[in-house]
Design a protein around this motif. Structure first.
Motif, PDB file in Angstrom:
ATOM      1  N   ALA A   1      -2.847   4.744   6.434  1.00 40.94           N
ATOM      2  CA  ALA A   1      -2.047   3.752   5.363  1.00 40.94           C
ATOM      3  C   ALA A   1      -0.546   4.558   4.765  1.00 40.94           C
ATOM      4  CB  ALA A   1      -3.057   3.483   4.028  1.00 40.94           C
ATOM      5  N   TYR A   2      -0.954   5.990   4.546  1.00 38.70           N
ATOM      6  CA  TYR A   2       0.412   6.434   3.827  1.00 38.70           C
ATOM      7  C   TYR A   2       1.559   6.433   4.983  1.00 38.70           C
ATOM      8  CZ  TYR A   2       3.279   9.700   1.150  1.00 38.70           C
ATOM      9  OH  TYR A   2       4.208  10.467   0.800  1.00 38.70           O
ATOM     10  N   GLU A   3       1.089   6.707   6.258  1.00 39.31           N
ATOM     11  CA  GLU A   3       1.934   6.616   7.500  1.00 39.31           C
ATOM     12  C   GLU A   3       2.575   5.348   7.476  1.00 39.31           C
ATOM     13  OE1 GLU A   3       1.816   7.956  12.102  1.00 39.31           O
ATOM     14  OE2 GLU A   3      -0.034   7.884  10.887  1.00 39.31           O
ATOM     15  N   MET A   4       1.813   4.179   7.381  1.00 37.51           N
ATOM     16  CA  MET A   4       2.442   2.918   7.655  1.00 37.51           C
ATOM     17  C   MET A   4       3.376   2.582   6.423  1.00 37.51           C
ATOM     18  SD  MET A   4       0.410  -0.710   7.931  1.00 37.51           S
ATOM     19  CE  MET A   4       1.176  -1.877   9.354  1.00 37.51           C
ATOM     20  N   ALA A   5       3.021   2.927   5.139  1.00 38.60           N
ATOM     21  CA  ALA A   5       3.881   2.881   4.109  1.00 38.60           C
ATOM     22  C   ALA A   5       5.015   3.424   4.389  1.00 38.60           C
ATOM     23  CB  ALA A   5       3.175   3.186   2.509  1.00 38.60           C
ATOM     24  N   ASN A   6       5.086   4.440   4.616  1.00 36.99           N
ATOM     25  CA  ASN A   6       6.617   5.193   4.813  1.00 36.99           C
ATOM     26  C   ASN A   6       7.185   4.691   6.063  1.00 36.99           C
ATOM     27  OD1 ASN A   6       6.734   7.415   3.133  1.00 36.99           O
ATOM     28  ND2 ASN A   6       4.700   8.059   3.738  1.00 36.99           N
ATOM     29  N   ILE A   7       6.612   4.296   7.218  1.00 36.14           N
ATOM     30  CA  ILE A   7       7.506   3.424   8.152  1.00 36.14           C
ATOM     31  C   ILE A   7       8.113   2.299   7.656  1.00 36.14           C
ATOM     32  CG2 ILE A   7       7.412   2.138  10.208  1.00 36.14           C
ATOM     33  CD1 ILE A   7       5.090   3.900  11.150  1.00 36.14           C
ATOM     34  N   VAL A   8       7.454   1.544   6.752  1.00 37.12           N
ATOM     35  CA  VAL A   8       8.010   0.368   6.016  1.00 37.12           C
ATOM     36  C   VAL A   8       9.341   0.916   5.216  1.00 37.12           C
ATOM     37  CG1 VAL A   8       7.697  -1.513   4.423  1.00 37.12           C
ATOM     38  CG2 VAL A   8       6.020  -1.045   6.105  1.00 37.12           C
ATOM     39  N   LEU A   9       9.071   1.850   4.649  1.00 38.69           N
ATOM     40  CA  LEU A   9      10.365   2.415   3.532  1.00 38.69           C
ATOM     41  C   LEU A   9      11.340   3.015   4.625  1.00 38.69           C
ATOM     42  CD1 LEU A   9       8.197   4.077   0.826  1.00 38.69           C
ATOM     43  CD2 LEU A   9       9.282   2.166   0.719  1.00 38.69           C
ATOM     44  N   ASP A  10      11.014   3.666   5.632  1.00 40.86           N
ATOM     45  CA  ASP A  10      12.128   3.955   6.508  1.00 40.86           C
ATOM     46  C   ASP A  10      12.984   2.685   6.977  1.00 40.86           C
ATOM     47  OD1 ASP A  10      10.876   6.439   6.496  1.00 40.86           O
ATOM     48  OD2 ASP A  10      10.046   6.496   8.549  1.00 40.86           O
ATOM     49  N   VAL A  11      12.130   1.721   7.145  1.00 38.31           N
ATOM     50  CA  VAL A  11      13.173   0.454   7.522  1.00 38.31           C
ATOM     51  C   VAL A  11      13.934   0.145   6.289  1.00 38.31           C
ATOM     52  CG1 VAL A  11      13.111  -1.721   8.114  1.00 38.31           C
ATOM     53  CG2 VAL A  11      11.508  -0.264   9.323  1.00 38.31           C
ATOM     54  N   ALA A  12      13.258   0.239   5.181  1.00 34.60           N
ATOM     55  CA  ALA A  12      14.170  -0.077   3.832  1.00 34.60           C
ATOM     56  C   ALA A  12      15.223   0.643   3.780  1.00 34.60           C
ATOM     57  CB  ALA A  12      13.074  -0.138   2.768  1.00 34.60           C
TER      58      ALA A  12
ATOM     59  N   LEU B   1      -2.284  -1.377   0.129  1.00 43.25           N
ATOM     60  CA  LEU B   1      -0.951  -1.200   0.585  1.00 43.25           C
ATOM     61  C   LEU B   1       0.182  -1.825  -0.352  1.00 43.25           C
ATOM     62  CD1 LEU B   1      -1.146  -0.939   4.378  1.00 43.25           C
ATOM     63  CD2 LEU B   1       0.177   0.750   2.901  1.00 43.25           C
ATOM     64  N   ASN B   2      -0.212  -2.878  -0.834  1.00 48.63           N
ATOM     65  CA  ASN B   2       0.584  -3.633  -1.985  1.00 48.63           C
ATOM     66  C   ASN B   2       0.924  -2.499  -2.918  1.00 48.63           C
ATOM     67  OD1 ASN B   2       1.209  -6.083  -0.587  1.00 48.63           O
ATOM     68  ND2 ASN B   2      -1.039  -6.604  -1.071  1.00 48.63           N
ATOM     69  N   GLY B   3      -0.162  -1.721  -3.305  1.00 47.70           N
ATOM     70  CA  GLY B   3       0.182  -0.636  -4.371  1.00 47.70           C
ATOM     71  C   GLY B   3       0.589   0.538  -3.930  1.00 47.70           C
ATOM     72  N   LEU B   4       0.162   1.167  -2.837  1.00 49.20           N
ATOM     73  CA  LEU B   4       0.554   2.296  -2.176  1.00 49.20           C
ATOM     74  C   LEU B   4       2.269   2.144  -1.928  1.00 49.20           C
ATOM     75  CD1 LEU B   4      -0.036   5.163  -0.928  1.00 49.20           C
ATOM     76  CD2 LEU B   4      -0.538   3.769   1.102  1.00 49.20           C
ATOM     77  N   LEU B   5       2.605   1.161  -1.305  1.00 49.49           N
ATOM     78  CA  LEU B   5       3.918   0.976  -0.882  1.00 49.49           C
ATOM     79  C   LEU B   5       5.024   1.138  -2.232  1.00 49.49           C
ATOM     80  CD1 LEU B   5       5.627   0.386   1.636  1.00 49.49           C
ATOM     81  CD2 LEU B   5       6.122  -1.540   0.604  1.00 49.49           C
ATOM     82  N   ILE B   6       4.681   0.656  -3.249  1.00 50.76           N
ATOM     83  CA  ILE B   6       5.714   0.650  -4.402  1.00 50.76           C
ATOM     84  C   ILE B   6       5.551   2.290  -4.981  1.00 50.76           C
ATOM     85  CG2 ILE B   6       6.400  -1.614  -4.950  1.00 50.76           C
ATOM     86  CD1 ILE B   6       4.412  -1.283  -7.434  1.00 50.76           C
ATOM     87  N   GLY B   7       4.327   2.694  -4.905  1.00 53.12           N
ATOM     88  CA  GLY B   7       4.282   4.361  -5.214  1.00 53.12           C
ATOM     89  C   GLY B   7       5.142   5.162  -4.204  1.00 53.12           C
ATOM     90  N   ALA B   8       5.032   4.968  -2.994  1.00 59.88           N
ATOM     91  CA  ALA B   8       5.705   5.746  -2.284  1.00 59.88           C
ATOM     92  C   ALA B   8       7.207   5.489  -2.115  1.00 59.88           C
ATOM     93  CB  ALA B   8       5.091   5.493  -0.610  1.00 59.88           C
ATOM     94  N   ALA B   9       7.446   4.179  -2.511  1.00 59.47           N
ATOM     95  CA  ALA B   9       9.074   3.957  -2.751  1.00 59.47           C
ATOM     96  C   ALA B   9       9.563   4.691  -4.103  1.00 59.47           C
ATOM     97  CB  ALA B   9       9.009   2.497  -2.865  1.00 59.47           C
TER      98      ALA B   9
END
Lengths: 274, 302
Positions: B106-117, B180-188
């Protein structure tokens, strides 16, 4: 770092077939087929997949006072044309798991084809003849198995909300690595799903024996089939209601929910006692 | 886990809108409806093989011809006011037992989304999900908001029909967003990308049912349409909402009368909902029976 595969022996392979069996299959199909092959033909362990990436190992599961623990083991059968992989169903990282299975099959064993087996819950009686059928991952293997009359020319799509079977997923993984494979499906009467179904096990063993020239001795499994048939016949005599329900199944008649539940309960108790 | 980018559009400080499935599929429906409304084009995808169990096998004449996996796709749209990037995940990378992502994948996926961002210079990320609330299904859902930086809280407070999560139903300062909806903004937050999670209210008694709750998605869409000046039609989910209202209405009529009476009070006093909660016993009863109601609803062709 722990290696993903732990090798325990390094036998010489001569393009064997890979047989994949799963623990917890209906009618104990996987467990008993592996048991029969490994014990009858004196199989030896080749290697094990490291469990840590694929199973939660925070403790053990206990069923009927027995601890259960995952395993993923390859067995080599000396002087025969087969390698057997027996495994608990992985809980996660399926793609990585199947790639490891394919690594061992192709790089260590140089496997030429793969068979997986699966029990399919059936509404018929245990007295009905068992007819196995197959799904294939290439036209080549389908063609090569024509003689065994396994194809039903079946068309199927996973319905929305459902998932493909693990066997289909493995067939696909093998297809991606260029390994021809087939899943052999055998019907298991619904009231034997949680029990032993030696007749279904024999059906699979007969196919493997014929395809892979295993020279199996069926005496032990024939005796098991006979014992189970006798137990179920006795149950039908002692409890006429069970006899009536089984007769209904033999006549292709649908059972009520109560009849289903009664049959499952009484058969399970009968087979557990004996 | 491989990222494949099909196009390299020149985007002007885009905003990213992200949707994954979850309770009532509120986040997924929100992101996907906006994507469709603005006619966004495909930008790229995260390859699914390492993340997901397949969701479709196709067998023809007994030969396995196709294996389908849940998709995780990026889309983009160049607009006059601001450009948009969407990420729509059909599933969260989870175990077979849980629909929510957790752990390294999950963390890896969140980071890939953030890489694109980061690659396309996103200045803001919006995720969306469900706020399980003591509301009633006939009321317009409010939107609860959470930010990953203090500096954007003032802006968030001014969003229409939106309240801060801490002010919702006397919740106080503690809370959480699963998956992930929470994890993503945390990782962001760790990458200093401003992020907001907008959660549409879903009644507590519907939070366990396996059906969408588009009414809450519409509330989130209205907020995003307003703050991003997207001009999305308020009728965008009309068909789905009216279909689900019929289903929910039928099931609601099957609740025991005493539970229904207590739930009805929520319509009268929406501002003090914490006083109209159902009892723990009622909640347990609903949890045990709600699936049966939906099965009955299906049988009736709902």
């Amino acid at each position: 770092m722990t290696e993903p595969i732990k090798y325990l022996s390094q036998p010489k392979f001569n393009n064997p077939a890979l047989l994949v069996c799963w623990e917890s299959d209906a009618g104990q199909l996987g467990e008993k087929v592996v048991d029969y092959l490994v014990h009858e033909l004196e199989g030896k362990t080749v290697c094990e997949i490291n469990l840590v990436d694929f199973f939660p190992l925070g403790g053990v599961t206990i069923e009927k006072d027995i601890t259960l623990f995952p395993q993923s083991t390859f067995y080599f059968i000396p002087d025969r044309d087969i390698v057997v992989f027996y495994s608990t169903i992985p809980r996660y990282e399926w793609s990585k798991f199947f790639n490891l299975v394919m690594d061992v099959a192709l790089e260590t064993c140089n496997a030429r084809e793969m068979f997986t087996i699966g029990g399919m819950v059936a509404m018929g009686a245990h007295t009905a003849p068992r007819e196995s059928w197959a799904t294939f991952n290439s036209p080549e293997i389908k063609r090569s198995l024509t003689y065994y009359q396994l194809s039903r020319e079946m068309d199927y799509e996973t319905p929305p909300g459902a998932r493909p079977t693990l066997n289909s997923y493995l067939l696909w993984a093998a297809q991606q690595r260029g390994l021809h494979g087939a899943t052999i499906w055998v019907p298991i009467p619904f009231y034997l799903v949680n029990n032993d179904d030696p007749a279904a096990q024999k059906k699979v063993l007969e196919f493997l024996n014929s395809r892979l020239y295993l020279r199996l001795n069926f005496a032990r499994i024939d005796a098991e089939i006979m014992r189970q048939e006798e137990r179920l016949a006795r149950l039908s005599q002692e409890q006429p209601e069970i006899g009536r329900i089984i007769k209904k199944l033999e006549g292709n008649l649908a059972l009520s929910e109560t009849e289903n539940e009664t049959l499952i309960k009484e058969v399970e108790e009968c087979l557990e006692k004996s | 886990m491989a990222l494949v980018i099909h196009h390299e559009p020149d985007l002007n400080h885009p905003v990213m809108i992200v949707g994954w499935p979850g309770i009532g599929n509120i986040g997924l429906i929100t992101a996907d409806s906006i994507r469709q409304a603005v006619e966004a084009e495909e930008l790229g995808e995260i390859e699914p093989w390492e993340l997901f169990f397949p969701n479709k096998a196709v067998i023809r004449a007994s030969i396995l011809t196709q294996m389908g996996f849940p998709t995780s796709k990026f889309y983009y749209k160049k607009l006059v006011n601001r450009d948009l990037i969407f990420f729509i995940g059909e599933e969260q990378p989870a175990t077979r037992e849980s629909m929510y992502a957790e752990g390294p994948r999950a963390y890896e996926m969140a980071n890939i989304v953030l890489d694109v961002a980061e690659k396309f210079g996103c200045g803001r990320i919006y995720t969306s999900g469900a706020a399980i609330s003591l509301t009633h299904h006939t009321l317009k859902p409010k939107v609860w908001g959470v930010a990953n930086q203090k500096s954007i809280l003032t802006e968030l407070k001014n969003y229409p029909n939106t309240i801060l999560m801490s002010q919702a139903e006397g919740r106080g300062s503690q809370g959480g967003i699963t998956g992930l909806n929470g994890l993503l903004i945390g990782a962001a937050k760790n990458r200093r990308i401003p992020g907001i999670c907008l959660m549409g209210e879903i009644p507590d008694y519907l939070s366990r049912v396996p059906f969408p709750y588009p009414k809450a998605s519409l509330s989130v869409i209205e907020v995003l349409s307003s703050v991003l000046e997207l001009n999305i039609s308020p009728n965008v989910l009309n068909d789905m909402i009216s279909q689900m209202e019929t289903v929910i209405g039928n099931i609601y009529q099957q609740f025991p009368q005493d539970i229904r009476e207590r739930l009805e009070q929520r319509k009268q006093v929406p501002e003090s909902r914490q006083q109209t909660t159902i009892t723990e016993e009622d909640r347990q009863w609903l949890n045990e029976h709600i699936d049966d109601f939906f099965k009955k609803g299906e049988d009736k062709g709902a």
